[in-house]
Write a protein that holds these residues in place. Structure first.
Motif, PDB file in Angstrom:
ATOM      1  N   THR A 472      49.237  37.491  45.692  1.00  0.00           N
ATOM      2  CA  THR A 472      49.582  37.943  44.353  1.00  0.00           C
ATOM      3  C   THR A 472      48.519  37.383  43.406  1.00  0.00           C
ATOM      4  OG1 THR A 472      51.365  38.211  42.728  1.00  0.00           O
ATOM      5  CG2 THR A 472      51.115  36.018  43.729  1.00  0.00           C
ATOM      6  N   SER A 473      48.656  37.650  42.113  1.00  0.00           N
ATOM      7  CA  SER A 473      47.586  37.287  41.188  1.00  0.00           C
ATOM      8  C   SER A 473      48.138  37.043  39.797  1.00  0.00           C
ATOM      9  CB  SER A 473      46.553  38.421  41.119  1.00  0.00           C
ATOM     10  OG  SER A 473      47.164  39.591  40.583  1.00  0.00           O
ATOM     11  N   TYR A 474      47.318  36.443  38.969  1.00  0.00           N
ATOM     12  CA  TYR A 474      47.612  36.420  37.538  1.00  0.00           C
ATOM     13  C   TYR A 474      46.333  36.144  36.768  1.00  0.00           C
ATOM     14  CZ  TYR A 474      47.611  31.357  36.289  1.00  0.00           C
ATOM     15  OH  TYR A 474      47.269  30.071  35.996  1.00  0.00           O
ATOM     16  N   ALA A 475      46.351  36.507  35.474  1.00  0.00           N
ATOM     17  CA  ALA A 475      45.199  36.270  34.602  1.00  0.00           C
ATOM     18  C   ALA A 475      45.403  34.941  33.896  1.00  0.00           C
ATOM     19  CB  ALA A 475      45.076  37.409  33.587  1.00  0.00           C
ATOM     20  N   ASP A 476      44.621  33.944  34.252  1.00  0.00           N
ATOM     21  CA  ASP A 476      44.736  32.611  33.673  1.00  0.00           C
ATOM     22  C   ASP A 476      43.932  32.567  32.379  1.00  0.00           C
ATOM     23  OD1 ASP A 476      44.738  29.972  32.968  1.00  0.00           O
ATOM     24  OD2 ASP A 476      44.134  29.198  34.921  1.00  0.00           O
ATOM     25  N   THR A 477      44.628  32.473  31.262  1.00  0.00           N
ATOM     26  CA  THR A 477      43.940  32.457  29.961  1.00  0.00           C
ATOM     27  C   THR A 477      44.039  31.095  29.275  1.00  0.00           C
ATOM     28  OG1 THR A 477      45.953  33.325  28.907  1.00  0.00           O
ATOM     29  CG2 THR A 477      44.284  34.921  29.596  1.00  0.00           C
ATOM     30  N   GLY A 482      38.884  33.045  30.143  1.00  0.00           N
ATOM     31  CA  GLY A 482      39.912  33.163  31.166  1.00  0.00           C
ATOM     32  C   GLY A 482      39.330  33.664  32.479  1.00  0.00           C
ATOM     33  N   HIS A 483      40.144  33.598  33.526  1.00  0.00           N
ATOM     34  CA  HIS A 483      39.663  34.051  34.837  1.00  0.00           C
ATOM     35  C   HIS A 483      40.826  34.532  35.693  1.00  0.00           C
ATOM     36  CE1 HIS A 483      40.985  29.964  35.756  1.00  0.00           C
ATOM     37  NE2 HIS A 483      40.935  30.243  37.042  1.00  0.00           N
ATOM     38  N   TYR A 484      40.504  35.285  36.743  1.00  0.00           N
ATOM     39  CA  TYR A 484      41.503  35.768  37.676  1.00  0.00           C
ATOM     40  C   TYR A 484      41.860  34.652  38.663  1.00  0.00           C
ATOM     41  CZ  TYR A 484      40.456  40.688  36.379  1.00  0.00           C
ATOM     42  OH  TYR A 484      40.290  41.876  35.723  1.00  0.00           O
ATOM     43  N   VAL A 485      43.154  34.520  38.942  1.00  0.00           N
ATOM     44  CA  VAL A 485      43.638  33.607  39.985  1.00  0.00           C
ATOM     45  C   VAL A 485      44.351  34.448  41.042  1.00  0.00           C
ATOM     46  CG1 VAL A 485      45.194  31.700  40.521  1.00  0.00           C
ATOM     47  CG2 VAL A 485      43.891  31.685  38.387  1.00  0.00           C
ATOM     48  N   ILE A 529      34.400  36.300  31.075  1.00  0.00           N
ATOM     49  CA  ILE A 529      35.313  36.065  32.200  1.00  0.00           C
ATOM     50  C   ILE A 529      34.747  34.931  33.047  1.00  0.00           C
ATOM     51  CG2 ILE A 529      36.462  37.089  34.207  1.00  0.00           C
ATOM     52  CD1 ILE A 529      35.945  39.853  32.953  1.00  0.00           C
ATOM     53  N   GLY A 530      35.595  33.989  33.421  1.00  0.00           N
ATOM     54  CA  GLY A 530      35.165  32.871  34.255  1.00  0.00           C
ATOM     55  C   GLY A 530      35.208  33.213  35.738  1.00  0.00           C
ATOM     56  N   PRO A 531      34.681  32.329  36.612  1.00  0.00           N
ATOM     57  CA  PRO A 531      34.655  32.579  38.062  1.00  0.00           C
ATOM     58  C   PRO A 531      36.055  32.784  38.643  1.00  0.00           C
ATOM     59  CG  PRO A 531      33.251  30.713  37.498  1.00  0.00           C
ATOM     60  CD  PRO A 531      34.014  31.056  36.262  1.00  0.00           C
TER      61      PRO A 531
END
Length: 596
Positions: A472-477, A482-485, A529-531
């Motif tokens: 699963t995923s979420y957008a970490d802001t 922010g970046h994708y986790v 967008i971060g890594p």
């Protein structure tokens, strides 16, 4: 079902806009125009459709449907199909390759405006005509007259707006392809705009038009600091952009302070036009430099916006849709200043404006201006599209547009909810982009794209006899940018030889390489967008996730793993089961050049 005619009268609390007491003649005319077109929504829409159909009657596209010159709604609706970008792509590619026939529009296509990425990873190309600039400029001209009713004396100072141009390219046929705001900022409408006391920026055009994002941001921030007492509003297009500016100040305040103290511009700023411009503006100001040192050297950055720019009345940023995730951080930095979402538009068309711009973000609604294009709305049950005046309060719709630039019954992909009516014009709350899972800035990643990224990254695990069981995923802001986790549960069949940290880091990069060009541009060129991060969780974690969902009433037979999560208890459960964390070790490949 209530028909549209029953909804035409405004409710007692929805009175027409009242001109501000100190409103000048120009503002009064603008407010009067809004009233006129929203009182005659259906007739304006009928006229717009007739104009578009007559203008483009001899185009190749419309001739395919045997209209025989008809411009009425009935013929339009019965003969012209509702389409997606993929339906139009072959014709768009012909134009991109140099075909100058009147395929979509009677006027020559002057450029392409680029929209969010397609499933193939490239930005969409939206045909644009020069004549459309006047129509879009009209909508811009309505924003401040509306705002003046709610925030007085905005002509007594300036706006610190962080505005940027982005990379552009040319199609094989020689047409420029660039984002919609880049097109606007580079147009004569913007560069040679007449003096307007309500629309003065601290940022010089030279800084806004500089393609180097660092030099542009540095100069805009420097000018904002020099003119800090003149700043009445602070903003960027998206909330994420304003937070990047604050982060930039955190990282660069010492050099900025040095420039202000000495009256000299950092050698990192090499753009000749900026250096020439700043030579006239930058003078030694040790007192201001000392103030910046005092404010920025502290670890406490709460209310930093109002501390540095004390006369700020509101933040001018979009905080609807995916941008709502940034509201708590904006409140922290601004002390809870009002956040004004002023207008609603896209590459395809500008749609409307917010007639209550200082309303709470949860109550932001946009009034569709019926002169901007012809609008239809597909109900939630996917039945036949309705006209602008026949939608119903409380219901959800997908937006369909017909434009002067030649898009006919085009599905934009925005899901909207009708909140109320202003006169006979409906007001809409932006709900979400259709099928979008993750978004940090202007990127939009859907489930199929995320799945493809997982599959491509999983190839690296094969030599370790390991597979991704669930994700699963979420957008970490919380961090800026922010970046994708991505949460992975792995099945490692050979416990004595698990995947190495290096390989799992490479999996992050492989996922990024699989995402669309808008995401990769944000990572490489815009630094918005971060890594990407992969968090590996313990075996059985996703089973626990299912148990939790069932305990809250989900059906065990219908349960599906959510591919994106944001609910705090679920996040806490996932994070409590993390056994290793991995980040992309490099930026993905990106170039302004389009793939052939």
């Amino acid at each position: 079902m209530a028909c549209g005619s029953e909804l035409l009268s405004p409710s007692p609390i929805e009175q027409p806009l009242a001109p501000a007491t100190a409103c000048d003649e120009k503002s009064a005319k603008a407010l009067q125009f809004i009233e006129e077109v929203t009182k005659n929504t259906d007739s304006v829409q009928e006229r717009v459709l007739e104009e578009i159909m007559r203008q483009n009657a001899d185009t190749e596209y419309l001739k395919r449907f045997d209209l025989n010159g008809a411009t009425d709604r009935k013929s339009f609706k019965s003969k012209i199909p509702v389409v997606t970008y993929e339906d139009l792509q072959p014709d768009i590619q012909r134009i991109a390759n140099g075909d100058r026939s009147t395929i979509f529009c009677a006027y020559p296509i002057s450029e392409f405006l680029t929209s969010s990425g397609t499933s193939a990873g490239e930005r969409k190309l939206m045909p644009f005509i020069h004549e459309e600039l006047d129509r879009r400029q009209l909508l811009y001209s309505l924003l401040m007259p509306v705002m003046n009713q709610y925030v007085p004396d905005l002509d007594k100072g300036k706006a610190l707006h962080f505005l940027f141009v982005k990379a552009e390219t040319k199609t094989p046929g020689g047409l420029v392809a660039r984002p919609v705001l880049t097109s606007y900022y580079k147009s004569d409408h913007f560069k040679n705009r007449p003096f307007d006391p309500y629309n003065l920026y601290t940022s010089p055009n030279e800084a806004i038009l500089c393609p180097d994002s660092f030099q542009s941001m540095y100069t805009q921030m420097l000018c904002g600091l020099i003119m800090r007492h003149q700043v009445l509003r602070v903003g960027a297009v998206f909330a994420s952009g304003l937070l990047r500016a604050i982060r930039f100040l955190q990282l660069n305040w010492q050099q900025l302070s040095h420039d202000i103290s000495t009256g000299t511009l950092s050698p990192k700023i090499t753009d000749p036009s900026i250096r020439e411009c700043m030579a006239k503006l930058l003078k030694p100001d040790p007192e201001l430099a000392e103030f910046i040192n005092m404010e920025c050297s502290s670890e406490d950055w709460e209310r930093i916006i109002t501390r540095i720019w004390p006369n700020t009345k509101y933040l001018d940023v979009i905080v609807t849709g995916a941008m709502a995730q940034y509201i708590p951080t904006l409140d922290y930095y601004s002390g809870g200043l009002p956040k004004a979402c002023t207008m609603y538009g896209s590459s395809e068309c500008y749609f409307g404006l917010n007639l209550r711009p200082i309303s709470d973000p949860s109550d932001v609604s946009y009034t569709i201006m019926p002169n901007m294009g012809y609008f239809e709305f597909i109900p939630h049950d996917d039945s036949s599209p309705l006209t602008l005046s026949h939608v119903e309060v409380g219901k959800y719709y997908e937006l369909v547009i017909t434009t002067y630039c030649g898009l006919n019954r085009y599905r934009v992909g925005d899901i909207l909810q009708v909140t109320r009516f202003h006169n006979t014009a409906p007001e809409f709350r932006f709900v979400r982009r259709k099928n979008v899972l993750l978004s940090i800035d202007s990127d939009k990643t859907d489930e199929s794209e995320l799945q493809r990224g997982i599959e491509n990254a999983s190839v690296l695990l094969k030599e370790f006899n390991t597979t991704v069981v669930e994700y699963t995923s979420y957008a970490d802001t919380k961090s800026i940018p922010g970046h994708y986790v991505i949460y992975w549960e792995l099945m490692i069949k050979n416990a004595s030889r698990p995947p190495t940290n290096e390989v799992l880091n490479q999996c992050c990069l492989a996922m990024e390489e699989s995402l669309n060009s808008v995401y990769r541009q944000g990572r490489v060129a815009d630094n918005s967008i971060g890594p990407l991060e992969i968090r590996v969780v313990k075996n059985g974690t996703f089973e626990e996730l299912m148990d939790y969902a069932i305990s809250r009433g989900a059906s065990i037979n219908q349960y599906k793993v959510p591919r994106c999560v944001s609910f705090t208890p679920i996040m806490e459960l996932l994070d409590s089961r993390v056994i290793s964390v991995h980040f992309s070790p490099a930026a993905p490949h990106w170039t302004p050049e389009r793939r052939r």
